[in-house]
Scaffold this motif. Sequence first.
Motif, PDB file in Angstrom:
ATOM      1  N   GLN A   1       0.819  -1.211   0.000  1.00 40.53           N
ATOM      2  CA  GLN A   1       0.000   0.000   0.000  1.00 40.53           C
ATOM      3  C   GLN A   1       0.853   1.262   0.000  1.00 40.53           C
ATOM      4  OE1 GLN A   1      -1.432  -1.432   3.490  1.00 40.53           O
ATOM      5  NE2 GLN A   1      -2.838  -2.871   2.538  1.00 40.53           N
ATOM      6  N   SER A   2       2.013   1.211   0.643  1.00 45.00           N
ATOM      7  CA  SER A   2       2.824   2.420   0.769  1.00 45.00           C
ATOM      8  C   SER A   2       3.644   2.740  -0.478  1.00 45.00           C
ATOM      9  CB  SER A   2       3.739   2.323   1.986  1.00 45.00           C
ATOM     10  OG  SER A   2       4.697   1.310   1.808  1.00 45.00           O
ATOM     11  N   VAL A   3       3.739   1.815  -1.417  1.00 45.18           N
ATOM     12  CA  VAL A   3       4.537   2.072  -2.624  1.00 45.18           C
ATOM     13  C   VAL A   3       3.744   1.901  -3.917  1.00 45.18           C
ATOM     14  CG1 VAL A   3       6.741   1.534  -1.537  1.00 45.18           C
ATOM     15  CG2 VAL A   3       5.441  -0.280  -2.660  1.00 45.18           C
ATOM     16  N   ALA A   4       2.418   1.763  -3.801  1.00 45.87           N
ATOM     17  CA  ALA A   4       1.578   1.597  -4.993  1.00 45.87           C
ATOM     18  C   ALA A   4       1.849   2.734  -5.966  1.00 45.87           C
ATOM     19  CB  ALA A   4       0.113   1.559  -4.595  1.00 45.87           C
ATOM     20  N   PRO A   5       1.896   2.479  -7.243  1.00 40.82           N
ATOM     21  CA  PRO A   5       1.554   1.262  -7.978  1.00 40.82           C
ATOM     22  C   PRO A   5       2.756   0.363  -8.264  1.00 40.82           C
ATOM     23  CG  PRO A   5       1.824   3.029  -9.542  1.00 40.82           C
ATOM     24  CD  PRO A   5       2.083   3.610  -8.158  1.00 40.82           C
ATOM     25  N   ALA A   6       3.876   0.581  -7.566  1.00 39.71           N
ATOM     26  CA  ALA A   6       5.068  -0.232  -7.808  1.00 39.71           C
ATOM     27  C   ALA A   6       4.796  -1.707  -7.504  1.00 39.71           C
ATOM     28  CB  ALA A   6       6.227   0.265  -6.948  1.00 39.71           C
ATOM     29  N   ARG A   7       5.550  -2.562  -8.155  1.00 40.76           N
ATOM     30  CA  ARG A   7       5.424  -3.998  -7.923  1.00 40.76           C
ATOM     31  C   ARG A   7       6.137  -4.339  -6.621  1.00 40.76           C
ATOM     32  NH1 ARG A   7       7.524  -7.842 -12.592  1.00 40.76           N
ATOM     33  NH2 ARG A   7       8.698  -5.942 -12.805  1.00 40.76           N
ATOM     34  N   VAL A   8       5.491  -5.172  -5.796  1.00 37.81           N
ATOM     35  CA  VAL A   8       6.053  -5.587  -4.512  1.00 37.81           C
ATOM     36  C   VAL A   8       5.983  -7.105  -4.407  1.00 37.81           C
ATOM     37  CG1 VAL A   8       5.845  -5.460  -1.998  1.00 37.81           C
ATOM     38  CG2 VAL A   8       5.313  -3.452  -3.396  1.00 37.81           C
ATOM     39  N   TYR A   9       7.111  -7.711  -4.088  1.00 42.19           N
ATOM     40  CA  TYR A   9       7.155  -9.149  -3.832  1.00 42.19           C
ATOM     41  C   TYR A   9       7.286  -9.353  -2.330  1.00 42.19           C
ATOM     42  CZ  TYR A   9       7.880  -9.807  -8.792  1.00 42.19           C
ATOM     43  OH  TYR A   9       7.727  -9.807 -10.145  1.00 42.19           O
ATOM     44  N   LEU A  10       6.415 -10.176  -1.786  1.00 48.51           N
ATOM     45  CA  LEU A  10       6.445 -10.485  -0.365  1.00 48.51           C
ATOM     46  C   LEU A  10       7.093 -11.846  -0.156  1.00 48.51           C
ATOM     47  CD1 LEU A  10       2.877  -9.311   0.650  1.00 48.51           C
ATOM     48  CD2 LEU A  10       5.040  -8.131   1.028  1.00 48.51           C
ATOM     49  N   TYR A  11       8.004 -11.898   0.807  1.00 47.53           N
ATOM     50  CA  TYR A  11       8.700 -13.126   1.125  1.00 47.53           C
ATOM     51  C   TYR A  11       8.580 -13.399   2.614  1.00 47.53           C
ATOM     52  CZ  TYR A  11      10.581 -12.779  -3.507  1.00 47.53           C
ATOM     53  OH  TYR A  11      10.687 -12.707  -4.865  1.00 47.53           O
ATOM     54  N   PRO A  12       8.565 -14.650   2.998  1.00 50.28           N
ATOM     55  CA  PRO A  12       8.517 -14.954   4.427  1.00 50.28           C
ATOM     56  C   PRO A  12       9.821 -14.526   5.094  1.00 50.28           C
ATOM     57  CG  PRO A  12       8.811 -16.963   3.152  1.00 50.28           C
ATOM     58  CD  PRO A  12       8.587 -15.853   2.171  1.00 50.28           C
ATOM     59  N   ASP A  13       9.708 -14.049   6.303  1.00 53.49           N
ATOM     60  CA  ASP A  13      10.893 -13.683   7.059  1.00 53.49           C
ATOM     61  C   ASP A  13      11.695 -14.948   7.321  1.00 53.49           C
ATOM     62  OD1 ASP A  13      12.693 -12.146   8.391  1.00 53.49           O
ATOM     63  OD2 ASP A  13      11.400 -11.675  10.088  1.00 53.49           O
ATOM     64  N   ALA A  14      12.976 -14.918   7.051  1.00 52.81           N
ATOM     65  CA  ALA A  14      13.801 -16.112   7.208  1.00 52.81           C
ATOM     66  C   ALA A  14      15.212 -15.696   7.601  1.00 52.81           C
ATOM     67  CB  ALA A  14      13.838 -16.894   5.897  1.00 52.81           C
ATOM     68  N   ASN A  15      15.875 -16.572   8.336  1.00 52.72           N
ATOM     69  CA  ASN A  15      17.264 -16.349   8.699  1.00 52.72           C
ATOM     70  C   ASN A  15      17.941 -17.700   8.916  1.00 52.72           C
ATOM     71  OD1 ASN A  15      16.931 -17.183  11.492  1.00 52.72           O
ATOM     72  ND2 ASN A  15      15.829 -15.256  11.774  1.00 52.72           N
ATOM     73  N   LYS A  16      19.201 -17.656   9.293  1.00 48.60           N
ATOM     74  CA  LYS A  16      19.963 -18.902   9.418  1.00 48.60           C
ATOM     75  C   LYS A  16      19.414 -19.841  10.470  1.00 48.60           C
ATOM     76  CE  LYS A  16      23.431 -16.968  12.507  1.00 48.60           C
ATOM     77  NZ  LYS A  16      23.659 -17.840  13.607  1.00 48.60           N
ATOM     78  N   ASP A  17      18.655 -19.311  11.411  1.00 49.18           N
ATOM     79  CA  ASP A  17      18.082 -20.156  12.456  1.00 49.18           C
ATOM     80  C   ASP A  17      16.745 -20.762  12.041  1.00 49.18           C
ATOM     81  OD1 ASP A  17      20.236 -19.638  14.191  1.00 49.18           O
ATOM     82  OD2 ASP A  17      19.306 -17.749  14.812  1.00 49.18           O
ATOM     83  N   GLN A  18      16.257 -20.363  10.887  1.00 41.24           N
ATOM     84  CA  GLN A  18      14.983 -20.874  10.361  1.00 41.24           C
ATOM     85  C   GLN A  18      15.218 -21.412   8.957  1.00 41.24           C
ATOM     86  OE1 GLN A  18      12.986 -17.131  10.611  1.00 41.24           O
ATOM     87  NE2 GLN A  18      11.957 -17.672  12.515  1.00 41.24           N
ATOM     88  N   LYS A  19      15.997 -22.483   8.867  1.00 43.12           N
ATOM     89  CA  LYS A  19      16.425 -22.999   7.557  1.00 43.12           C
ATOM     90  C   LYS A  19      15.269 -23.320   6.622  1.00 43.12           C
ATOM     91  CE  LYS A  19      21.048 -24.062   7.795  1.00 43.12           C
ATOM     92  NZ  LYS A  19      22.051 -24.255   6.826  1.00 43.12           N
ATOM     93  N   LEU A  20      14.201 -23.918   7.144  1.00 41.62           N
ATOM     94  CA  LEU A  20      13.084 -24.270   6.272  1.00 41.62           C
ATOM     95  C   LEU A  20      12.480 -23.023   5.635  1.00 41.62           C
ATOM     96  CD1 LEU A  20      11.226 -26.344   5.027  1.00 41.62           C
ATOM     97  CD2 LEU A  20       9.781 -26.197   7.062  1.00 41.62           C
ATOM     98  N   ARG A  21      12.288 -21.990   6.411  1.00 44.33           N
ATOM     99  CA  ARG A  21      11.746 -20.745   5.847  1.00 44.33           C
ATOM    100  C   ARG A  21      12.713 -20.154   4.824  1.00 44.33           C
ATOM    101  NH1 ARG A  21       9.119 -16.865  10.233  1.00 44.33           N
ATOM    102  NH2 ARG A  21       7.103 -17.070   9.235  1.00 44.33           N
TER     103      ARG A  21
END
Length: 114
Positions: A47-67
């Motif tokens: 919503q804050s950058v419309a109409p730009a394209r935004v890709y959403l990704y799950p938050d992930a880090n080295k302690d959450q390998k599956l994510r």
Amino acid sequence: MTPKRNRAPRVLAISSGGGHWVQLRRLAPAFDGSEVVFATVDRSAAQSVAPARVYLYPDANKDQKLRLVLASLRVQDSFVERMEEASNELAFERAAGYRDRIRALNHIQAHQGI
């Protein structure tokens, strides 16, 4: 010799949520005249950058390998999709660029144990 294209510079703006997203948004004037695509974990970002394209990704880090693996697969899937679109449009140089990005991503994953 390939003719120059009068194309706006492309920017991939990546940020986690919260304060990092706020800081990234403060850089917006630097992106003027550019084609900007955003990638973030913040669901409210679109919503804050419309109409730009935004890709959403799950938050992930080295302690959450599956994510981390799932996020990586989403990025790779988007590259494959774009590569196929470019190929179907007979834009083979663009398709090769996506192919190279996929290879680079696979290389990084193999060497980082993802």
